[in-house]
Design a protein around this motif. Structure first.
Motif, mmCIF file in Angstrom:
data_model
loop_
_atom_site.group_PDB
_atom_site.id
_atom_site.type_symbol
_atom_site.label_atom_id
_atom_site.label_comp_id
_atom_site.label_asym_id
_atom_site.label_seq_id
_atom_site.Cartn_x
_atom_site.Cartn_y
_atom_site.Cartn_z
ATOM 1 N N GLY A 11 -9.489 6.257 -0.043
ATOM 2 C CA GLY A 11 -9.036 6.812 1.236
ATOM 3 C C GLY A 11 -9.114 5.781 2.342
ATOM 4 N N MET A 12 -8.901 4.503 1.983
ATOM 5 C CA MET A 12 -9.025 3.421 2.977
ATOM 6 C C MET A 12 -7.697 2.756 3.265
ATOM 7 N N GLY A 13 -6.776 2.799 2.275
ATOM 8 C CA GLY A 13 -5.521 2.041 2.373
ATOM 9 C C GLY A 13 -4.737 2.374 3.637
ATOM 10 N N LEU A 14 -4.543 3.655 3.911
ATOM 11 C CA LEU A 14 -3.742 4.034 5.075
ATOM 12 C C LEU A 14 -4.465 3.719 6.383
ATOM 13 N N ASN A 22 0.840 -1.203 0.000
ATOM 14 C CA ASN A 22 0.000 0.000 0.000
ATOM 15 C C ASN A 22 0.877 1.256 0.000
ATOM 16 N N TYR A 35 1.368 8.944 -6.017
ATOM 17 C CA TYR A 35 1.424 10.379 -5.688
ATOM 18 C C TYR A 35 2.777 11.032 -6.027
ATOM 19 N N MET A 94 2.233 16.579 1.035
ATOM 20 C CA MET A 94 0.934 17.059 1.558
ATOM 21 C C MET A 94 1.174 18.133 2.613
ATOM 22 N N ILE A 130 4.285 14.647 -4.692
ATOM 23 C CA ILE A 130 3.503 15.872 -4.437
ATOM 24 C C ILE A 130 3.418 16.235 -2.957
ATOM 25 N N GLY A 184 -9.202 6.205 -5.905
ATOM 26 C CA GLY A 184 -8.918 5.701 -4.551
ATOM 27 C C GLY A 184 -10.080 5.966 -3.624
ATOM 28 N N TYR A 188 -10.346 9.457 4.499
ATOM 29 C CA TYR A 188 -9.724 10.783 4.379
ATOM 30 C C TYR A 188 -8.782 10.818 3.182
ATOM 31 N N ARG A 189 -8.896 11.866 2.379
ATOM 32 C CA ARG A 189 -8.018 12.020 1.231
ATOM 33 C C ARG A 189 -7.472 13.454 1.246
ATOM 34 N N ALA A 190 -6.164 13.569 1.058
ATOM 35 C CA ALA A 190 -5.538 14.898 1.138
ATOM 36 C C ALA A 190 -5.545 15.599 -0.212
ATOM 37 N N ASN A 210 1.161 3.887 -3.073
ATOM 38 C CA ASN A 210 0.892 5.327 -2.871
ATOM 39 C C ASN A 210 2.082 6.172 -3.318
ATOM 40 N N ALA A 211 3.315 5.700 -2.984
ATOM 41 C CA ALA A 211 4.528 6.457 -3.344
ATOM 42 C C ALA A 211 4.583 6.635 -4.858
ATOM 43 N N HIS A 234 -7.801 15.073 -3.440
ATOM 44 C CA HIS A 234 -7.580 13.990 -4.399
ATOM 45 C C HIS A 234 -8.846 13.263 -4.834
HETATM 46 P P1 ADP Z 1 -6.144 6.413 -1.440
HETATM 47 O O1 ADP Z 1 -4.757 6.443 -1.955
HETATM 48 O O2 ADP Z 1 -6.960 5.291 -1.969
HETATM 49 O O3 ADP Z 1 -6.839 7.722 -1.531
HETATM 50 P P2 ADP Z 1 -4.938 6.023 1.155
HETATM 51 O O4 ADP Z 1 -5.581 5.792 2.476
HETATM 52 O O5 ADP Z 1 -3.870 5.092 0.753
HETATM 53 O O6 ADP Z 1 -6.106 6.108 0.104
HETATM 54 O O7 ADP Z 1 -4.358 7.478 1.192
HETATM 55 C C1 ADP Z 1 -5.146 8.503 1.715
HETATM 56 C C2 ADP Z 1 -4.716 9.862 1.144
HETATM 57 O O8 ADP Z 1 -3.394 10.134 1.574
HETATM 58 C C3 ADP Z 1 -4.601 9.894 -0.344
HETATM 59 O O9 ADP Z 1 -5.854 10.235 -0.925
HETATM 60 C C4 ADP Z 1 -3.576 10.973 -0.598
HETATM 61 O O10 ADP Z 1 -4.217 12.230 -0.597
HETATM 62 C C5 ADP Z 1 -2.693 10.878 0.602
HETATM 63 N N1 ADP Z 1 -1.432 10.138 0.332
HETATM 64 C C6 ADP Z 1 -1.155 8.858 0.624
HETATM 65 N N2 ADP Z 1 0.119 8.535 0.281
HETATM 66 C C7 ADP Z 1 0.676 9.666 -0.203
HETATM 67 C C8 ADP Z 1 1.976 10.006 -0.721
HETATM 68 N N3 ADP Z 1 2.963 9.098 -0.795
HETATM 69 N N4 ADP Z 1 2.184 11.283 -1.138
HETATM 70 C C9 ADP Z 1 1.196 12.207 -1.058
HETATM 71 N N5 ADP Z 1 -0.054 11.945 -0.577
HETATM 72 C C10 ADP Z 1 -0.317 10.700 -0.157
#
Ligand code: ADP
Length: 559
Positions: free
Chosen positions: A514-517, A451, A459, A488, A486, A512, A501-503, A455-456, A506
């Motif tokens: 917003g569940m993976g993390l 995961n 993003y 955050m 990019i 996505g 939650y999504r930063a 994500n790396a 996004h």
């Molecule tokens: P998803 O990627 O499906 O949206 P995640 O829970 O994995 O869900 O990530 C949540 C949010 O965290 C993402 O929507 C993104 O905004 C931010 N994010 C996660 N990993 C990164 C990263 N490596 N660089 C920048 N933002 C990230």
């Protein structure tokens, strides 16, 4: 024979003697105080003159030793005698002064005053102040004490001159001090008045703000309470009384009737910990509603109120009724759980059929492309459904897995190898520090790693470099996934591990849920570890998780 005196004769004699005694006393006093420079004494041989001329040495020494000036004048105002202090005062040699008119030494503007004082002195003792010039020509105040003296040569006038400058200076200083004292008194009085009006105003303000607070607290749809340093309730607002049916005094002892039995221990413990550690309390519990006896979920917060020295003086708490939202969320979670579960079965068979198609021999090239695209879409769908299933398992407290000793270094190497196949255009560098052994679930830890790597990549659209680092730090293994994408904002770092939650907005730009993390952080928590992010907008992110290391067993080391 001695003749006996009559009573009247004796009385007369007594009066005579008393008069003589009085005269003698006055003379002694005059000599002592230096008011005279000559005296006439009646002797049996007739009156005898005791003047300076008649060389009364003691008297002359006495006059000379005085610090006052002494002058004797005749009726014409001519100086018959003066001491050296006087000569000094007027800055002339003693010998030259005698015989000169005193008026020569009196400044013009004081002449008439001097005349008045001396004229009066011929009749009876008189006093008065005038100014004389000193050696430097500066005016100096003097007190004149004037007495007439009956000398043998005739009546003379004795003048004693006392320098008043020191006294005047003292008087001036005293006056100044008095004035300053008056001013200070006035300022203090004013300040006191101001202070009184400030206190009055503040008291009024305080009363108004207390009333205002009470009005506010009683009219907002939230329970508000305050507690003392010991954590005991000392105020509850109207809503509390309406909801629980208890006032502040009753509430203190009715905890067991207020809280749901299942929430009691957890909530009491949480509150005690916050009190001990002197930090904000946050918790959720069910409170009984008096009107229908139902328990409703409340989100509670208590913030310590501190004085200027940082000592806690009170606690201010709020309880917000979140029952309806919580039930809605529960329904949503339930739906997600059921839906993802239901979707899983047809998806598994769909995946199976696609695989069967893949193995068909007479597939055209176009069909092969379609099959491969369908496989990729089905895999994505499966990933989403797995995430939803995991999330609902976590919510239901059912995310449980077995743990065993495993080689984290090997697991990371495997994930990096997989990633290089999936992302052939990226350079994934590994920085692994020796062999790291932890106790965990390989499948779940792989899920976390993949995961973070996904994500790396996702993003960092313009940067192809990713670093995976694993190191030991005291009793923990720390794994970091570093990208240069990019990034955050700081505010997002705190919330990123929350569900959905999504930063960076996004939602609309990147696929996505917003569940993976959220899932990753729950998996790490289940391993008694911690997960963090350090990130900078447009510069990249470092996601790190730590896991407890498996302690080395000494007998194994010796093998
Ligand atoms: P998803 O990627 O499906 O949206 P995640 O829970 O994995 O869900 O990530 C949540 C949010 O965290 C993402 O929507 C993104 O905004 C931010 N994010 C996660 N990993 C990164 C990263 N490596 N660089 C920048 N933002 C990230």
């Amino acid at each position: 024979m001695r003749q006996t005196k009559t009573y009247e004769e004796l009385l007369e004699e007594l009066e005579d003697l008393s008069f003589q005694l009085k005269e003698a006393n006055e003379t002694i006093h005059a000599i002592r105080t230096g008011q005279i420079d000559a005296l006439v004494v009646e002797t049996e041989d007739g009156p005898q003159l005791y003047t300076l001329k008649s060389a009364d040495h003691t008297y002359r020494v006495f006059i000379e030793k005085m610090k006052e000036g002494a002058v004797t004048l005749n009726s014409k105002g001519i100086i018959l005698y003066c001491n050296s202090q006087f000569a000094d005062m007027i800055n002339m040699p003693l010998a030259k002064v005698i015989g000169l008119p005193i008026m020569n030494f009196i400044p013009d503007q004081y002449k008439s005053r001097f005349k008045k004082i001396t004229e009066q002195g011929w009749g009876s003792d008189s006093k008065g102040e005038i100014f004389l010039k000193n050696k430097n020509g500066d005016p100096v105040p003097f007190l004149l004490s004037v007495t007439s003296l009956e000398l043998y040569e005739g009546t003379a006038l004795s003048i004693i001159l006392t320098d008043l400058s020191l006294q005047k200076e003292n008087e001036k200083q005293l006056e100044l001090k008095n004035r300053q004292l008056e001013e200070a008194k006035l300022a203090a009085y004013k300040m006191n008045e101001e202070l009184e009006s400030i206190v009055e105003e503040r008291t009024k303000d305080l009363l108004v703000s207390r009333e205002y607070f009470k009005f506010l607290a009683d009219n907002i749809p939230v329970i508000i309470w305050t507690a003392g340093v010991d954590g005991k309730l000392d105020y509850v607002n109207r809503r509390w009384v309406e909801y629980t049916g208890f006032d502040v005094e009753e509430s203190k002892t009715k905890q067991a009737e207020l809280l749901h039995p299942d929430d009691m221990e957890r909530s009491v413990m949480g509150w005690q910990t916050a009190l001990q550690e002197k930090r904000k309390y946050e918790g959720e519990f069910r409170l009984k509603r008096i009107t229908d006896g139902t328990y409703r979920w409340h989100s509670s917060q208590a913030i310590p109120f501190k004085d200027e020295q940082g000592n806690i003086t009170a606690w201010i708490g709020t309880n917000i009724d979140i029952h309806d939202q919580k039930k809605e969320l529960e329904k949503k979670d339930e739906f997600i759980g059921v839906a993802s579960h239901e979707l899983k079965t047809p998806l598994t068979s769909l995946k199976g059929y696609i695989q069967l198609m893949e193995f068909q021999e007479n597939l055209s090239d176009t069909a092969k492309i379609y099959v491969s695209k369908a496989t990729s879409s089905v895999n994505k769908l499966q990933h989403l459904i797995d995430e939803l299933l995991d999330a609902s398992k976590i919510k239901a407290g059912k995310l449980k897995f077995n743990k065993e000793e495993l080689n984290l270094t090997d697991l990371i190497s495997l994930c990096i190898e997989n990633s290089t196949y999936i992302y052939p255009l990226h350079q994934i560098k590994k920085e692994l520090q020796g062999e790291i052994i932890v106790c965990g679930n390989a499948e779940r830890l792989e899920q976390v790693l993949m995961n973070l790597i996904n994500n790396a990549v996702k993003y960092s659209p313009n940067r192809k470099e990713i670093i995976i680092r694993a190191e030991k730090d005291k009793d923990s293994a720390v794994v970091s996934v570093i990208d240069f994408g990019i990034g955050m904002a700081k505010a997002d770092e705190e919330l990123i591990f929350e569900r959905f939650y999504r930063a960076n907005g996004h939602e609309s730009t990147m696929p996505g849920l917003g569940m993976g993390l959220y899932i990753s952080s729950e998996i790490i928590k289940e391993h008694n570890g911690e997960i963090h992010v350090r990130s900078k907008l447009n510069e990249g992110s470092v996601f790190s998780f730590s896991l407890p290391l498996v302690a080395h067993k000494p007998d194994q080391e010796n093998k």
